[in-house]
Motif scaffolding. Sequence first.
Motif, short mmCIF file in Angstrom:
data_model
loop_
_atom_site.label_atom_id
_atom_site.label_comp_id
_atom_site.label_asym_id
_atom_site.label_seq_id
_atom_site.Cartn_x
_atom_site.Cartn_y
_atom_site.Cartn_z
N ALA A 81 12.94 12.36 -14.38
CA ALA A 81 11.73 11.58 -14.64
C ALA A 81 11.63 10.34 -13.76
CB ALA A 81 11.70 11.16 -16.12
N VAL A 82 10.43 9.80 -13.72
CA VAL A 82 10.11 8.59 -12.96
C VAL A 82 9.55 7.55 -13.91
CG1 VAL A 82 8.55 7.65 -11.20
CG2 VAL A 82 9.66 9.83 -10.80
N SER A 83 9.83 6.28 -13.64
CA SER A 83 9.25 5.20 -14.43
C SER A 83 7.73 5.21 -14.30
CB SER A 83 9.80 3.85 -13.94
OG SER A 83 9.03 2.79 -14.46
N SER A 84 7.03 5.06 -15.42
CA SER A 84 5.57 5.05 -15.37
C SER A 84 5.05 3.84 -14.58
CB SER A 84 4.99 5.04 -16.78
OG SER A 84 5.36 3.86 -17.47
N LEU A 85 5.82 2.75 -14.55
CA LEU A 85 5.40 1.58 -13.78
C LEU A 85 5.35 1.90 -12.29
CD1 LEU A 85 7.39 -1.19 -15.67
CD2 LEU A 85 4.94 -0.73 -15.78
N ARG A 86 6.32 2.67 -11.83
CA ARG A 86 6.33 3.11 -10.43
C ARG A 86 5.24 4.17 -10.20
NH1 ARG A 86 7.94 1.58 -5.44
NH2 ARG A 86 10.07 1.08 -6.06
N TRP A 87 5.15 5.11 -11.13
CA TRP A 87 4.23 6.24 -11.00
C TRP A 87 2.78 5.80 -10.84
CZ3 TRP A 87 5.01 11.16 -9.98
CH2 TRP A 87 4.06 12.13 -10.29
N ARG A 88 2.39 4.80 -11.61
CA ARG A 88 0.99 4.37 -11.59
C ARG A 88 0.58 3.78 -10.24
NH1 ARG A 88 1.90 2.62 -17.12
NH2 ARG A 88 2.24 0.46 -16.42
N ARG A 89 1.54 3.40 -9.43
CA ARG A 89 1.23 2.78 -8.13
C ARG A 89 1.27 3.78 -6.98
NH1 ARG A 89 3.00 -0.70 -11.65
NH2 ARG A 89 2.28 -2.86 -11.57
N LEU A 90 1.40 5.05 -7.30
CA LEU A 90 1.42 6.10 -6.28
C LEU A 90 0.03 6.71 -6.13
CD1 LEU A 90 4.68 7.98 -7.36
CD2 LEU A 90 4.45 6.38 -5.44
N ASN A 91 -0.27 7.15 -4.91
CA ASN A 91 -1.51 7.90 -4.74
C ASN A 91 -1.29 9.35 -5.17
OD1 ASN A 91 -0.26 9.26 -2.58
ND2 ASN A 91 -1.08 7.84 -1.07
N GLN A 92 -2.36 10.12 -5.28
CA GLN A 92 -2.25 11.47 -5.81
C GLN A 92 -1.41 12.36 -4.91
OE1 GLN A 92 -3.40 12.27 -8.92
NE2 GLN A 92 -2.09 14.07 -8.58
N ASN A 124 10.52 9.72 5.36
CA ASN A 124 11.43 8.63 5.02
C ASN A 124 10.71 7.37 4.55
OD1 ASN A 124 14.22 8.56 4.74
ND2 ASN A 124 14.47 7.15 6.44
N ARG A 125 9.45 7.52 4.16
CA ARG A 125 8.69 6.39 3.64
C ARG A 125 9.14 6.05 2.22
NH1 ARG A 125 4.30 6.96 0.79
NH2 ARG A 125 3.98 9.06 1.61
N ILE A 126 9.50 7.10 1.43
CA ILE A 126 10.07 6.89 0.09
C ILE A 126 11.56 7.19 0.18
CG2 ILE A 126 10.05 7.60 -2.32
CD1 ILE A 126 7.13 8.35 -2.01
N ARG A 127 12.34 6.14 0.11
CA ARG A 127 13.80 6.27 0.24
C ARG A 127 14.44 6.05 -1.13
NH1 ARG A 127 12.40 3.42 5.06
NH2 ARG A 127 12.86 1.40 4.09
N MET A 128 15.12 7.09 -1.61
CA MET A 128 15.71 7.05 -2.94
C MET A 128 17.23 6.99 -2.86
SD MET A 128 13.46 10.02 -4.80
CE MET A 128 11.96 9.61 -5.67
N THR A 163 0.85 -1.19 0.00
CA THR A 163 0.00 0.00 0.00
C THR A 163 0.88 1.24 0.00
OG1 THR A 163 -0.05 0.14 2.40
CG2 THR A 163 -1.73 -1.23 1.34
N PRO A 164 0.35 2.40 -0.42
CA PRO A 164 1.14 3.63 -0.48
C PRO A 164 1.75 4.03 0.86
CG PRO A 164 -0.89 3.88 -1.71
CD PRO A 164 -1.00 2.58 -0.97
N SER A 165 1.20 3.54 1.97
CA SER A 165 1.72 3.95 3.28
C SER A 165 2.98 3.19 3.67
CB SER A 165 0.64 3.72 4.36
OG SER A 165 0.33 2.34 4.45
#
Length: 327
Positions: A240-251, A59-63, A23-25
């Motif tokens: 840019a971000v991969s569309s595969l990753r992007w589609r799984r993000l909430n708004q 720190n939920r999205i760690r790049m 889940t996005p959380s």
Amino acid sequence: MMTRRLMNWAAAAAVALLGWTSTPSQAQEWRGWNIHPPDYPVSKGMDRFTELVAQRSNNRIRMKTFHSAQLGQQDEAIQQMRLGSIDFAEFNMSGLNNIVPSTQVLTLPFLFRSVAHQHTVVDGPIGDTVAEDLANAGIVPLAWYDAGARSMYTIRPVKVPADLRGMKIRVQTSDLWIDIIKALGANATPLPFGEVYTSLQSGVIDGAENNWPSYESTRHFEVAKYFATTEHSNVPEVLAVSSLRWRRLNQADKDMLRAAARESAQYQRQLWAERERVSREKVIAGGAQVTDITDRGPWQQLMEPVYKKYATDPRMADLVRRIRETP
């Protein structure tokens, strides 16, 4: 038949997808690609982006950005992003031209009147149009970075296009670049970038073209002392971000990522402008003689055959028109 390398990327993408069922959380680990060394303005801009995302996501999205092309060269990274094994990256337009035709418009010569004009174009509706095309190809743009204006440097002074006539000018291995130099009356000489210094020194070529930091860092100013600010090419780069990753993000996460990317772009542009200023001062101190071209009209007029060849598609021609009409 898939190559072994492509099969490896596909396998990596499949593994990555397993982690996207959360889940996005939940915490996410993102891999990023960058061709430049860590101290380069682009690299510092990307580092700012990842810091902002970490802060704003608690720190939920760690790049993690792999600088210096650790994950492969640009063509490889583009394929990996489209497969989903790279989550974000910073690309120049040249490697995207064959995938997304509208990106070719941004590489056309003498299209942007200034850096400010380029920023207005890519940060507005025209940039959004190209971004939509990129997103349809699996690459979702978040912000536009600077890569600097390219100008001519030669062994003899150049003030007007006629001064280039007959000169042998090094170009990238590209039909577009060969046609640009030919239109200026010079002889286009494709060469690897690493051979430019010795080729200038030995007389194989009479000049080359690039931005201030490249002219300075390679010490080409030692063997081609005359720099003319033609600024014939001012091509933006894209974060840019991969569309595969992007589609799984909430708004909410999408909005946060775009805001962080645009803040990082402002920071990167400031760093780039400062880097250009320092490089210009260094080469002048080293003996380079600079001719500032204030009237680019005669140069632009010579590019009409190039535009007729590379912007004949009605949609691309319309983009060129809109860019030229942008104040």
